[in-house]
Scaffold this motif. Structure first.
Motif, mmCIF file in Angstrom:
data_model
loop_
_atom_site.group_PDB
_atom_site.id
_atom_site.type_symbol
_atom_site.label_atom_id
_atom_site.label_comp_id
_atom_site.label_asym_id
_atom_site.label_seq_id
_atom_site.Cartn_x
_atom_site.Cartn_y
_atom_site.Cartn_z
ATOM 1 N N VAL A 24 -6.601 48.637 27.839
ATOM 2 C CA VAL A 24 -6.263 47.335 28.445
ATOM 3 C C VAL A 24 -5.911 46.049 27.809
ATOM 4 N N GLY A 25 -6.503 46.431 26.644
ATOM 5 C CA GLY A 25 -6.306 45.095 25.613
ATOM 6 C C GLY A 25 -7.153 45.572 24.326
ATOM 7 N N ILE A 26 -7.201 44.449 23.319
ATOM 8 C CA ILE A 26 -7.889 44.516 22.036
ATOM 9 C C ILE A 26 -8.492 43.198 21.900
ATOM 10 N N PHE A 27 -9.848 43.040 21.462
ATOM 11 C CA PHE A 27 -10.258 41.665 21.240
ATOM 12 C C PHE A 27 -10.834 41.816 19.810
ATOM 13 N N SER A 28 -10.045 40.725 18.999
ATOM 14 C CA SER A 28 -10.575 40.778 17.425
ATOM 15 C C SER A 28 -11.130 39.269 17.101
ATOM 16 N N GLU A 29 -11.667 39.460 15.858
ATOM 17 C CA GLU A 29 -12.140 38.204 15.448
ATOM 18 C C GLU A 29 -11.151 37.127 15.625
ATOM 19 N N ARG A 30 -9.683 37.498 15.411
ATOM 20 C CA ARG A 30 -8.854 36.425 15.468
ATOM 21 C C ARG A 30 -8.573 35.866 16.703
ATOM 22 N N ASP A 31 -8.857 36.604 17.837
ATOM 23 C CA ASP A 31 -8.917 36.188 19.081
ATOM 24 C C ASP A 31 -10.196 35.121 19.324
ATOM 25 N N TYR A 32 -11.208 35.650 19.099
ATOM 26 C CA TYR A 32 -12.535 34.716 18.978
ATOM 27 C C TYR A 32 -12.014 33.423 18.341
ATOM 28 N N ALA A 33 -11.534 33.326 17.333
ATOM 29 C CA ALA A 33 -11.310 31.995 16.391
ATOM 30 C C ALA A 33 -10.645 31.225 17.109
ATOM 31 N N ARG A 34 -9.301 31.835 17.744
ATOM 32 C CA ARG A 34 -8.163 31.051 18.531
ATOM 33 C C ARG A 34 -8.486 30.677 19.730
ATOM 34 N N GLU A 35 -9.147 31.492 20.519
ATOM 35 C CA GLU A 35 -9.432 31.274 21.910
ATOM 36 C C GLU A 35 -10.612 30.822 22.262
ATOM 37 N N ILE A 36 -11.718 30.913 21.284
ATOM 38 C CA ILE A 36 -12.958 30.354 21.898
ATOM 39 C C ILE A 36 -13.554 29.364 20.948
ATOM 40 N N VAL A 37 -13.437 29.392 19.797
ATOM 41 C CA VAL A 37 -13.947 28.346 18.703
ATOM 42 C C VAL A 37 -12.994 27.356 18.679
ATOM 43 N N LEU A 38 -11.634 27.203 18.591
ATOM 44 C CA LEU A 38 -10.662 26.193 18.372
ATOM 45 C C LEU A 38 -10.738 25.557 19.866
ATOM 46 N N LYS A 39 -10.778 26.182 20.891
ATOM 47 C CA LYS A 39 -10.740 25.725 22.319
ATOM 48 C C LYS A 39 -11.989 25.289 22.715
ATOM 49 N N GLY A 40 -13.065 25.254 22.062
ATOM 50 C CA GLY A 40 -14.469 24.850 22.562
ATOM 51 C C GLY A 40 -14.998 25.505 23.768
ATOM 52 N N ARG A 41 -14.701 26.746 23.684
ATOM 53 C CA ARG A 41 -15.294 27.663 25.054
ATOM 54 C C ARG A 41 -16.465 28.347 24.665
ATOM 55 N N SER A 42 -17.277 28.670 25.484
ATOM 56 C CA SER A 42 -18.413 29.370 25.377
ATOM 57 C C SER A 42 -18.422 30.566 25.231
ATOM 58 N N SER A 43 -18.885 31.421 24.239
ATOM 59 C CA SER A 43 -18.945 32.958 24.308
ATOM 60 C C SER A 43 -19.699 33.721 25.100
ATOM 61 N N LYS A 44 -20.806 32.792 25.810
ATOM 62 C CA LYS A 44 -21.679 33.587 26.667
ATOM 63 C C LYS A 44 -20.976 33.504 28.124
ATOM 64 N N THR A 45 -20.122 32.476 28.264
ATOM 65 C CA THR A 45 -19.590 32.277 29.770
ATOM 66 C C THR A 45 -18.134 32.902 29.970
ATOM 67 N N THR A 46 -17.569 33.055 28.877
ATOM 68 C CA THR A 46 -16.050 33.332 28.666
ATOM 69 C C THR A 46 -16.163 34.965 28.807
ATOM 70 N N ARG A 47 -15.174 35.538 29.707
ATOM 71 C CA ARG A 47 -15.126 37.004 29.762
ATOM 72 C C ARG A 47 -14.160 37.545 28.893
ATOM 73 N N ILE A 48 -14.154 38.650 28.217
ATOM 74 C CA ILE A 48 -13.165 39.243 27.324
ATOM 75 C C ILE A 48 -11.860 39.412 27.724
ATOM 76 N N SER A 49 -11.567 39.563 29.172
ATOM 77 C CA SER A 49 -10.236 39.433 29.838
ATOM 78 C C SER A 49 -9.727 38.215 29.813
ATOM 79 N N GLU A 50 -10.315 37.058 29.638
ATOM 80 C CA GLU A 50 -9.734 35.745 29.530
ATOM 81 C C GLU A 50 -9.074 35.486 28.328
ATOM 82 N N VAL A 51 -9.512 36.015 27.268
ATOM 83 C CA VAL A 51 -8.942 35.823 25.735
ATOM 84 C C VAL A 51 -8.579 37.170 24.879
#
Length: 143
Positions: A49-76
């Motif tokens: 249903v998708g792919i999760f990469s280091e690039r997704d992490y950098a763009r969707e978590i780090v740069l947006k100040g989100r938490s990796s412990k509370t954000t679900r894979i499906s969101e990013v």
């Protein structure tokens, strides 16, 4: 030139490393680090249903100040995943990956994911093919 299935068959790790879309991003990071890979297949009920990469992490978590412990894979995760077919030639897959600017290609046959190839896997095979071709040409010239 080899097919994607032939390259998959040569990989030392044959299993599909994946994560469910409802898992927290933190779990994906642990898996990425453990296996020393750059992307995970996101699979729900046996379907990609998708792919999760280091690039997704950098763009969707780090740069947006989100938490990796509370954000679900499906969101990013990347939902529009380009896939390869097992009988596709490496050269074709490399062209697609370079043109569309992505680094991980799930190989899918009749809706079933067979494995994942990285741009490194594709380049390694391309270089090997070219080296063999050069060797054959040199032998032809010298004979």
């Amino acid at each position: 030139m080899k097919t994607l299935q032939q390259v998959l068959n040569q990989k030392t790790h044959q299993g599909i490393i994946s994560i469910a879309p409802n898992r927290p991003v933190y779990d994906a990071l642990v898996i990425l680090a453990e296996y020393k890979i750059g992307a995970l297949a996101v699979i729900r009920d046996g379907v990609l249903v998708g792919i999760f990469s280091e690039r997704d992490y950098a763009r969707e978590i780090v740069l947006k100040g989100r938490s990796s412990k509370t954000t679900r894979i499906s969101e990013v995760m990347t939902e529009k995943v380009i896939t390869g077919k097992p009988d596709e030639l490496v050269e074709s897959a490399m062209s697609t990956m370079l043109e569309k600017r992505f680094r991980h290609l799930p190989v899918v046959d009749n809706g079933k994911m067979l494995g994942m190839l990285s741009i490194g896997d594709i380049l390694k095979e391309t270089i090997s093919y070219q080296q063999e071709l050069i060797k054959q040409l040199e032998n032809y010239i010298h004979s």
